[in-house]
Design a protein around this motif. Structure first.
Motif, PDB file in Angstrom:
ATOM      1  N   THR A  84       0.875  -1.404  -0.015  1.00  0.00           N
ATOM      2  CA  THR A  84       0.011   0.019  -0.064  1.00  0.00           C
ATOM      3  C   THR A  84       0.913   1.361  -0.155  1.00  0.00           C
ATOM      4  O   THR A  84       2.147   1.162   0.483  1.00  0.00           O
ATOM      5  CB  THR A  84      -0.694   0.138   1.056  1.00  0.00           C
ATOM      6  OG1 THR A  84      -0.138   0.166   2.440  1.00  0.00           O
ATOM      7  CG2 THR A  84      -1.739  -1.194   1.166  1.00  0.00           C
ATOM      8  N   ALA A 117      -0.622  -0.643  -4.655  1.00  0.00           N
ATOM      9  CA  ALA A 117      -1.759   0.030  -4.378  1.00  0.00           C
ATOM     10  C   ALA A 117      -1.515   1.436  -3.915  1.00  0.00           C
ATOM     11  O   ALA A 117      -0.580   1.719  -3.223  1.00  0.00           O
ATOM     12  CB  ALA A 117      -2.639  -0.676  -3.070  1.00  0.00           C
ATOM     13  N   VAL A 170      -7.094   2.751   2.138  1.00  0.00           N
ATOM     14  CA  VAL A 170      -7.059   1.708   3.169  1.00  0.00           C
ATOM     15  C   VAL A 170      -7.974   2.354   4.317  1.00  0.00           C
ATOM     16  O   VAL A 170      -7.993   1.499   5.038  1.00  0.00           O
ATOM     17  CB  VAL A 170      -5.639   1.643   3.757  1.00  0.00           C
ATOM     18  CG1 VAL A 170      -4.516   1.162   2.788  1.00  0.00           C
ATOM     19  CG2 VAL A 170      -4.985   3.259   4.309  1.00  0.00           C
ATOM     20  N   ALA A 227     -11.184  -2.103   1.271  1.00  0.00           N
ATOM     21  CA  ALA A 227     -10.047  -2.916   1.501  1.00  0.00           C
ATOM     22  C   ALA A 227      -9.931  -4.378   1.562  1.00  0.00           C
ATOM     23  O   ALA A 227      -9.202  -5.060   0.911  1.00  0.00           O
ATOM     24  CB  ALA A 227      -9.187  -2.254   2.708  1.00  0.00           C
ATOM     25  N   ASN A 261       1.958  -3.041   4.861  1.00  0.00           N
ATOM     26  CA  ASN A 261       1.245  -1.832   5.170  1.00  0.00           C
ATOM     27  C   ASN A 261       1.853  -0.613   5.324  1.00  0.00           C
ATOM     28  O   ASN A 261       2.435  -0.243   6.601  1.00  0.00           O
ATOM     29  CB  ASN A 261       0.395  -2.092   6.588  1.00  0.00           C
ATOM     30  CG  ASN A 261      -0.727  -3.115   6.399  1.00  0.00           C
ATOM     31  OD1 ASN A 261      -1.554  -2.912   5.535  1.00  0.00           O
ATOM     32  ND2 ASN A 261      -0.977  -4.178   7.094  1.00  0.00           N
ATOM     33  N   ALA A 288       0.913   2.642   3.645  1.00  0.00           N
ATOM     34  CA  ALA A 288       0.275   3.801   3.382  1.00  0.00           C
ATOM     35  C   ALA A 288       0.281   4.707   4.737  1.00  0.00           C
ATOM     36  O   ALA A 288      -0.103   4.215   5.799  1.00  0.00           O
ATOM     37  CB  ALA A 288      -0.959   3.512   2.982  1.00  0.00           C
TER      38      ALA A 288
END
Length: 277
Positions: A8, A32, A57, A63, A82, A84
């Motif tokens: 992300t 993403a 997210v 998501a 993870n 972002a």
């Protein structure tokens, strides 16, 4: 055997560097971002190796649905990153409820939802890795970054428990704690600033100024960070926490020294509160 990654916040900074490192290692990446147009250059540079996925997210339902669709389309997700996130600066009193909830949605609830979504697939295969991009601010806080650090503290607590839960299932958890790296973290259009109160000019004012001035001058190299991250994931004994950068190492060492000194000063009283006998 090549792995399938979901990263992300992949359009820039750590996210982009991790995508490029994974591709260089021979893996396939679902990159993403909230706006897939920001991923066009990255996808074009790695045809057939990187695909773009629109993903906000903070939209938990979307998501979770996206993970199911990706697993159906590509067969598996071996590594979830993870990543972002955004910087937030402001004194605790300056930070509104909305601002605090937004950063918690981005740094805690979003990663938690994606983690829950990938775990059933990883459990069935008894393999996989979840990488939580935290910060040295996930270990200690200082004036002006209370909301940001609160979100990273929360992510680290969740992830430490998760690591103990999924280790017997063959799943790794890696918490990454960078210092100041040359990403867009402190860029004018990215860093969120709470409305300033004069009372905090002495404590928070210098933090606001130094963060803005640091953009593009940070000592950390995201490409080197991504390479170390892959090395840690591939290690037989992957660490729970991976600290990155000289500034982070120095700051955490000083924090530990201070915590140890405070503990020693108050240890006798700390131990005095049990029932007698």
């Amino acid at each position: 055997m090549s792995r399938t990654w979901l990263v992300t916040g992949a359009s820039s900074g750590f996210g982009r560097a991790i995508v490029e490192a994974a591709v260089a290692a021979g893996d396939f990446v679902v990159a993403a971002a909230r706006r897939t147009a920001a991923l066009d250059e990255l996808v074009a540079a790695h045809p057939g190796r990187v695909v773009a996925q629109r993903l906000d997210v903070t939209d938990v339902a979307a998501a979770e649905s996206a993970v199911g669709e990706l697993v159906e389309r590509y067969g598996r997700i071996d590594v979830l990153v993870n990543n972002a996130g955004r910087g937030v600066v402001g004194a605790v009193e300056e930070t509104t409820d909305r601002e605090l909830r937004e950063v918690m949605d981005l740094h805690l609830f979003g990663p938690a939802a994606l983690t829950r979504a990938v775990l059933p697939h990883m459990r069935r295969r008894r393999s996989g890795a979840i990488v939580q991009m935290s910060s040295m601010g996930g270990r200690f806080a200082f004036a002006g970054v209370g909301a940001y650090c609160a979100s990273k503290f929360a992510l680290e607590g969740l992830s430490e428990a998760l690591a103990a839960e999924v280790a017997p299932l063959g799943i790794k958890v890696l918490i990454v704690e960078p210092g100041a790296f040359r990403t867009g973290f402190a860029a004018a259009g990215t860093l969120r600033r709470s409305a300033a109160l004069p009372a905090y000019e002495e404590t928070v004012g210098p933090v606001r100024a130094s963060l803005a001035a640091s953009d593009g001058e940070q000592p950390g190299d995201p490409a080197k960070a991504a390479a170390v991250l892959l090395t840690a994931l591939d290690a037989e004994h992957t660490p729970l926490r991976l600290l990155l950068g000289n500034d982070a190492a120095d700051a955490l060492s000083a924090h530990w020294d201070g915590s140890r000194a405070e503990f020693a000063a108050w240890e006798e009283l700390s131990r005095s509160t049990d029932f007698d006998g």
